[in-house]
Scaffold this active site. Structure first.
Site, PDB file in Angstrom:
ATOM      1  N   CYS A   1      13.216 -28.064 125.767  1.00 59.86           N
ATOM      2  CA  CYS A   1      13.694 -28.858 125.924  1.00 59.86           C
ATOM      3  C   CYS A   1      12.581 -30.237 126.903  1.00 59.86           C
ATOM      4  O   CYS A   1      12.006 -30.846 126.238  1.00 59.86           O
ATOM      5  CB  CYS A   1      14.710 -28.548 126.973  1.00 59.86           C
TER       6      CYS A   1
ATOM      7  N   GLY B   1       2.286 -24.292 139.633  1.00 59.88           N
ATOM      8  CA  GLY B   1       2.176 -23.327 138.576  1.00 59.88           C
ATOM      9  C   GLY B   1       1.399 -23.343 137.504  1.00 59.88           C
ATOM     10  O   GLY B   1       1.054 -24.908 137.077  1.00 59.88           O
TER      11      GLY B   1
ATOM     12  N   LEU C   1      22.664 -27.286 130.553  1.00 58.96           N
ATOM     13  CA  LEU C   1      22.384 -25.836 130.961  1.00 58.96           C
ATOM     14  C   LEU C   1      21.132 -25.508 131.054  1.00 58.96           C
ATOM     15  O   LEU C   1      20.026 -25.908 130.047  1.00 58.96           O
ATOM     16  CB  LEU C   1      23.050 -25.140 130.379  1.00 58.96           C
TER      17      LEU C   1
END
Ligand code: UDX
Length: 426
Positions: free
Chosen positions: A255, A248, A133
């Site tokens: 993580c 960018g 996630l």
């Protein structure tokens, strides 16, 4: 749910969520009757059929993973289940990101805990179930994952885990949460070591994909091409895909930096130098430096200059500032004598505490007042919608906008009176 932090447990017991994660509190309210919170692991370990170990595994020395939280939990669980008789073995699910081989290590520690407690044997099986996630979309990603990965060396535990995940695999709850039916979620079963590796390989690949487009953006700047058009053009190739091609300031968070470093350290332990991963990290570091160069190019000396940092969290929709590019940039600007004023919808306070000399404001326009330059660091929707004319009217010459996420249209920004600099935009 068990946590050693009693304060966190009390907040959860109150029905609140101790972090900023859109939709999580509403989701918890829906299932509140079925949730329990405690700081005591013992009774939970003895009574549960399945225990998820989801403790933090921070970076240790040389990028290697610090496993001390996992070790503590494994030994404690071993001691608690010692002598407990059960019909089926306890399934211990490793959700924390741990180096390949940790599943076996956890088994060994639990076994040690059982023996040290001396209350008799206990049956358990360790499986790996890596978490994919993303912060900021945690609820969505948990309910609608691209896949569920399960690593186990024994089939019995796989059956228990499949049963547990069945509503998500079959998407059988979709009518309540989503109007359109979705296809079943792939349930990937493999051996323990491969499951552990899948997590590292996925994060390293995504980090590399971003560093790749960032490298292309540097070349675009030299040759006069626009990386946003290039990303759109290559992303349509199904083999490449359009996601994670936003050039960018680069990647941060809890993580990617940690996992890329850990994978390199893991390879290093076996005498293998992971050259691509080294380059992935190096390109990412250079993106922060490019921000400083862009500021220097137009402002020259940064001494005494006011620079607004718009967005401080490592990405939008989270209050997490771990490895956030904003912190590194703010520190470097302070070293160079600039005055930094930051704004973030939720992470302002923690960022100000983390960086000496970083002032924060309650709204973006306040941060822009008399600023010689602004850097868009985190692309919150609120900042994407910034009134650029208003911004320009409040800023001081040369009204430089360094668009660290390439979210503004260069022409619109220039027409608003700003000196626009993106990343790799010709
Ligand atoms: C990541 C993985 O995506 C997730 O699967 C894993 O479980 C945990 O690590 P997260 O760190 O929450 O999730 O955020 P993610 O959305 O992946 O973004 C990571 C960083 O990459 C952010 O700093 C983001 O700004 C940056 N990023 C992302 C880019 O610079 N460009 C992109 O195109 C995409």
């Amino acid at each position: 749910m068990v946590d050693v932090d009693e304060e966190r447990i009390n907040i959860l017991k109150d029905g609140r969520v101790p972090l900023y994660e859109p939709g999580l509190e509403e989701q918890m309210v829906k299932v509140s009757g079925r949730l329990g919170f405690t700081a005591e692991l013992g009774p939970v370990a003895r009574e549960a059929d399945v225990v998820f170990i989801a403790v933090s595994t921070p970076s240790g020395e040389g990028g290697a993973v610090d496993l001390s939280n996992v070790e503590d939990v494994a030994r404690t669980i071993g001691a608690e289940i010692s002598g407990v008789k059960r019909e089926r073995p306890l399934v211990l699910v490793n959700k924390s990101t741990v180096p390949v081989g940790s599943g076996d290590y956890v088994s060994m520690l639990v076994r040690e805990g059982i023996e040290e407690a001396g209350n008799g044997d206990a049956s358990f099986q360790v499986v790996s179930n890596p978490e994919f996630l993303r912060e900021g979309s945690a609820v969505h990603d948990s309910l609608f994952p691209d896949r569920i990965v399960l690593g186990a060396d024994l089939r019995e535990a796989l059956g228990a885990m499949r049963a547990l995940y069945e509503p998500i695999i079959k998407q059988s709850f979709f009518t309540e949460l989503e109007p359109r039916p979705r296809s079943a979620v792939p349930f990937v079963t493999t051996d323990l070591a491969s499951a552990e590796m899948i997590k590292y390989a996925a994060n390293a690949f995504l980090a590399t994909k971003i560093s790749f487009i960032n490298e292309i953006s540097s070349i675009c700047e030299l040759v006069g091409a626009d990386v946003t058009n290039v990303a759109a053009g290559i992303g349509l190739d199904e083999r490449i895909g359009p996601r994670f091609l936003d050039a960018g300031i680069g990647w941060g968070g809890s993580c990617f930096p940690k996992d890329v470093a850990a994978l390199r350290a893991m390879a290093g332990e076996y005498g293998y130098e992971a050259k691509m991963l080294a380059a992935t990290a190096e390109v990412n570091d250079s993106q922060r430096k490019r921000v400083i160069s862009k500021l220097q190019q137009d402002l020259h000396t940064l001494k005494g200059k006011r620079i607004a940092l718009l967005g401080l969290a490592f990405k939008p929709n989270t209050d997490d500032i771990r490895e956030a590019p904003s912190l590194e940039i703010a520190r470097e600007l302070t070293v160079l004598g600039a005055r930094t004023i930051g704004y973030d919808p939720v992470a302002g306070k923690t960022a100000a505490q983390a960086v000496e000399g970083l002032d924060t404001t309650q709204n973006p326009y306040e941060a822009l007042k008399r600023a010689h330059a602004a850097v868009l660091v985190t692309e919150w929707d609120e900042l994407r919608a910034l009134d650029l004319k208003r911004a320009a009217s409040m800023m001081a010459e040369p009204r430089l906008l360094v668009d660290g996420r390439n979210v503004f249209e260069p022409k619109i920004a220039r027409d608003a009176g700003l000196l626009y600099r993106g990343f790799g935009r010709g």
